[in-house]
Design a protein around this motif. Structure first.
Motif, PDB file in Angstrom:
ATOM      1  N   GLN A 142       0.838  -1.315   0.385  1.00  0.00           N
ATOM      2  CA  GLN A 142      -0.323  -0.302  -0.243  1.00  0.00           C
ATOM      3  C   GLN A 142       0.585   0.963   0.111  1.00  0.00           C
ATOM      4  O   GLN A 142       0.573   2.236  -0.738  1.00  0.00           O
ATOM      5  N   ARG A 143       1.727   1.351   1.044  1.00  0.00           N
ATOM      6  CA  ARG A 143       2.389   2.524   0.424  1.00  0.00           C
ATOM      7  C   ARG A 143       3.305   2.761  -0.142  1.00  0.00           C
ATOM      8  O   ARG A 143       3.429   3.979  -1.198  1.00  0.00           O
ATOM      9  N   GLN A 144       4.134   1.609  -0.949  1.00  0.00           N
ATOM     10  CA  GLN A 144       4.297   1.996  -2.433  1.00  0.00           C
ATOM     11  C   GLN A 144       3.751   2.518  -3.122  1.00  0.00           C
ATOM     12  O   GLN A 144       4.397   3.378  -3.855  1.00  0.00           O
ATOM     13  N   ARG A 145       2.537   1.533  -2.843  1.00  0.00           N
ATOM     14  CA  ARG A 145       1.695   2.495  -4.366  1.00  0.00           C
ATOM     15  C   ARG A 145       0.822   3.392  -3.897  1.00  0.00           C
ATOM     16  O   ARG A 145       1.324   4.748  -5.417  1.00  0.00           O
ATOM     17  N   GLU A 146       0.877   4.025  -3.086  1.00  0.00           N
ATOM     18  CA  GLU A 146       0.098   5.234  -3.000  1.00  0.00           C
ATOM     19  C   GLU A 146       1.755   6.382  -2.976  1.00  0.00           C
ATOM     20  O   GLU A 146       1.343   7.571  -3.574  1.00  0.00           O
ATOM     21  N   VAL A 147       2.524   5.949  -2.948  1.00  0.00           N
ATOM     22  CA  VAL A 147       4.127   7.226  -3.093  1.00  0.00           C
ATOM     23  C   VAL A 147       3.885   6.871  -4.514  1.00  0.00           C
ATOM     24  O   VAL A 147       4.595   8.142  -4.999  1.00  0.00           O
ATOM     25  N   LEU A 148       4.158   6.271  -5.289  1.00  0.00           N
ATOM     26  CA  LEU A 148       4.211   6.179  -7.116  1.00  0.00           C
ATOM     27  C   LEU A 148       3.267   6.701  -7.447  1.00  0.00           C
ATOM     28  O   LEU A 148       3.110   7.752  -8.510  1.00  0.00           O
ATOM     29  N   THR A 149       1.464   6.521  -6.987  1.00  0.00           N
ATOM     30  CA  THR A 149       0.680   7.322  -7.331  1.00  0.00           C
ATOM     31  C   THR A 149       0.820   8.778  -7.373  1.00  0.00           C
ATOM     32  O   THR A 149       0.976   9.356  -8.103  1.00  0.00           O
ATOM     33  N   MET A 150       1.072   9.289  -5.862  1.00  0.00           N
ATOM     34  CA  MET A 150       0.960  10.408  -5.699  1.00  0.00           C
ATOM     35  C   MET A 150       2.490  11.109  -6.780  1.00  0.00           C
ATOM     36  O   MET A 150       2.091  12.373  -7.061  1.00  0.00           O
TER      37      MET A 150
ATOM     38  N   ASP B 205       2.230  14.040  -9.772  1.00  0.00           N
ATOM     39  CA  ASP B 205       3.699  15.106  -9.634  1.00  0.00           C
ATOM     40  C   ASP B 205       3.628  15.831  -8.742  1.00  0.00           C
ATOM     41  O   ASP B 205       4.357  17.040  -9.223  1.00  0.00           O
ATOM     42  N   LEU B 206       3.380  14.703  -7.170  1.00  0.00           N
ATOM     43  CA  LEU B 206       4.018  15.999  -6.181  1.00  0.00           C
ATOM     44  C   LEU B 206       5.174  15.508  -5.847  1.00  0.00           C
ATOM     45  O   LEU B 206       5.441  14.204  -6.398  1.00  0.00           O
ATOM     46  N   SER B 207       6.233  16.603  -5.417  1.00  0.00           N
ATOM     47  CA  SER B 207       7.423  16.170  -4.773  1.00  0.00           C
ATOM     48  C   SER B 207       7.219  15.571  -3.828  1.00  0.00           C
ATOM     49  O   SER B 207       6.407  15.317  -2.779  1.00  0.00           O
ATOM     50  N   GLU B 208       8.851  15.316  -3.607  1.00  0.00           N
ATOM     51  CA  GLU B 208       9.130  14.391  -2.525  1.00  0.00           C
ATOM     52  C   GLU B 208       8.535  15.178  -1.162  1.00  0.00           C
ATOM     53  O   GLU B 208       7.894  14.105  -0.301  1.00  0.00           O
ATOM     54  N   ALA B 209       8.365  16.032  -0.822  1.00  0.00           N
ATOM     55  CA  ALA B 209       8.065  17.048  -0.014  1.00  0.00           C
ATOM     56  C   ALA B 209       6.574  16.976   0.473  1.00  0.00           C
ATOM     57  O   ALA B 209       5.742  16.571   1.397  1.00  0.00           O
ATOM     58  N   GLU B 210       6.344  17.445  -0.922  1.00  0.00           N
ATOM     59  CA  GLU B 210       4.306  17.037  -0.818  1.00  0.00           C
ATOM     60  C   GLU B 210       3.798  15.832  -0.228  1.00  0.00           C
ATOM     61  O   GLU B 210       3.070  15.815   0.351  1.00  0.00           O
ATOM     62  N   ILE B 211       4.280  14.483  -0.864  1.00  0.00           N
ATOM     63  CA  ILE B 211       3.911  13.616  -0.860  1.00  0.00           C
ATOM     64  C   ILE B 211       3.934  13.093   0.736  1.00  0.00           C
ATOM     65  O   ILE B 211       3.507  11.972   1.814  1.00  0.00           O
ATOM     66  N   ALA B 212       5.686  13.494   1.357  1.00  0.00           N
ATOM     67  CA  ALA B 212       5.616  13.225   2.100  1.00  0.00           C
ATOM     68  C   ALA B 212       4.799  13.118   3.559  1.00  0.00           C
ATOM     69  O   ALA B 212       4.620  13.104   4.786  1.00  0.00           O
ATOM     70  N   ASP B 213       4.520  15.262   3.455  1.00  0.00           N
ATOM     71  CA  ASP B 213       3.477  15.646   4.208  1.00  0.00           C
ATOM     72  C   ASP B 213       2.812  14.849   4.292  1.00  0.00           C
ATOM     73  O   ASP B 213       1.371  14.867   4.833  1.00  0.00           O
ATOM     74  N   ALA B 214       1.624  14.283   2.617  1.00  0.00           N
ATOM     75  CA  ALA B 214       0.297  14.195   2.804  1.00  0.00           C
ATOM     76  C   ALA B 214       0.546  12.586   3.544  1.00  0.00           C
ATOM     77  O   ALA B 214      -0.562  12.233   3.605  1.00  0.00           O
ATOM     78  N   LEU B 215       1.947  11.848   3.693  1.00  0.00           N
ATOM     79  CA  LEU B 215       1.456  10.349   4.065  1.00  0.00           C
ATOM     80  C   LEU B 215       2.190  10.476   5.593  1.00  0.00           C
ATOM     81  O   LEU B 215       1.970   9.530   6.418  1.00  0.00           O
ATOM     82  N   GLY B 216       2.351  11.071   5.809  1.00  0.00           N
ATOM     83  CA  GLY B 216       2.555  11.672   7.281  1.00  0.00           C
ATOM     84  C   GLY B 216       4.443  10.861   7.730  1.00  0.00           C
ATOM     85  O   GLY B 216       4.185  10.259   8.445  1.00  0.00           O
ATOM     86  N   ILE B 217       4.624  10.962   6.892  1.00  0.00           N
ATOM     87  CA  ILE B 217       6.642  10.041   6.874  1.00  0.00           C
ATOM     88  C   ILE B 217       7.229  11.124   5.945  1.00  0.00           C
ATOM     89  O   ILE B 217       7.423  12.277   5.524  1.00  0.00           O
TER      90      ILE B 217
ATOM     91  N   GLY C  50      12.888  10.918   3.873  1.00  0.00           N
ATOM     92  CA  GLY C  50      13.341   9.543   3.105  1.00  0.00           C
ATOM     93  C   GLY C  50      13.014   8.805   2.967  1.00  0.00           C
ATOM     94  O   GLY C  50      13.072   7.445   2.453  1.00  0.00           O
ATOM     95  N   SER C  51      11.722   8.391   3.467  1.00  0.00           N
ATOM     96  CA  SER C  51      10.916   7.304   3.683  1.00  0.00           C
ATOM     97  C   SER C  51       9.760   7.303   2.055  1.00  0.00           C
ATOM     98  O   SER C  51       9.998   6.314   1.548  1.00  0.00           O
ATOM     99  N   VAL C  52       9.469   8.293   2.331  1.00  0.00           N
ATOM    100  CA  VAL C  52       9.336   8.568   0.649  1.00  0.00           C
ATOM    101  C   VAL C  52      10.286   7.706  -0.253  1.00  0.00           C
ATOM    102  O   VAL C  52       9.283   7.276  -1.167  1.00  0.00           O
ATOM    103  N   LYS C  53      11.483   8.509  -0.805  1.00  0.00           N
ATOM    104  CA  LYS C  53      12.460   8.191  -1.893  1.00  0.00           C
ATOM    105  C   LYS C  53      12.647   6.670  -1.751  1.00  0.00           C
ATOM    106  O   LYS C  53      12.832   5.463  -2.567  1.00  0.00           O
ATOM    107  N   ALA C  54      12.828   5.447  -0.410  1.00  0.00           N
ATOM    108  CA  ALA C  54      12.761   4.269  -0.314  1.00  0.00           C
ATOM    109  C   ALA C  54      11.470   3.016  -0.762  1.00  0.00           C
ATOM    110  O   ALA C  54      12.011   2.832  -1.500  1.00  0.00           O
TER     111      ALA C  54
END
Length: 182
Positions: free
Chosen positions: A133-141, A146-158, A161-165
């Protein structure tokens, strides 16, 4: 009509601000919810609920610029809740029928779904669905919104670095599955 916040800065009234947020973000948020839920009606409902929550809490949101991030977070959380609820429904139906079945919601094909089908192959969507689920959410966003890593991290609460991983692991898994399928 604008209001003034505690620091004396002009802050748009809730109705006006929500109307602007709606115009700017509705389509992208529905797309995000649909990609996570794969159900037109549920996706729109999750986004509606997010806008209602922002409107209800408008006076407590310190920075009105953060409302878009709050909306994304609300949509992701609403989609997660919808998926959990769908799982409960599926288990209930399976128990009632005393045989394992995959209970799937069927909806009319939307314009967004037709556009997605023309952009991606069925095998890619299938491979994406099989990701955690988390990988699917990150790749979808990342690739559909077209969200940045910071925006994805904020949206998912992670963390970023976790977004990158998650993105790295998800892409590696997709690459392996797509190569194996071809």
């Amino acid at each position: 009509m604008a209001e003034h916040d505690r620091r004396g800065e002009v802050r748009p009234a809730a109705d006006e601000a929500i109307a602007e947020l709606y115009a700017a973000h509705w389509t992208g948020l529905v797309r995000l919810a649909w990609l996570l839920l794969r159900d037109d009606l549920a996706a729109e409902e999750v986004v509606q609920d997010a806008f209602i929550a922002v409107h209800r809490r408008w006076d407590t949101i310190r920075e009105h610029q953060a409302a878009a991030a709050y909306l994304r977070r609300s949509v992701v959380n609403g989609a997660r809740s919808g998926l959990r609820h769908r799982g409960v429904e599926e288990r209930y139906v399976a128990r009632q029928q005393a045989e394992p079945t995959a209970y799937a919601r069927h909806t009319e094909v939307s314009a967004e779904e037709r556009a997605l089908q023309s952009e991606t192959t069925t095998s890619m969507i299938g491979a994406l669905r099989r990701l955690p689920q988390r990988q699917r959410e990150v790749l979808t966003m990342r690739y559909y919104l077209d969200l940045s890593e910071a925006e994805i991290a904020d949206a998912l609460g992670i963390s970023a670095g976790s977004v990158k991983a998650h993105a790295h692991r998800g892409l590696a898994t997709l690459r392996d599955r797509m190569e194996a399928a071809s």
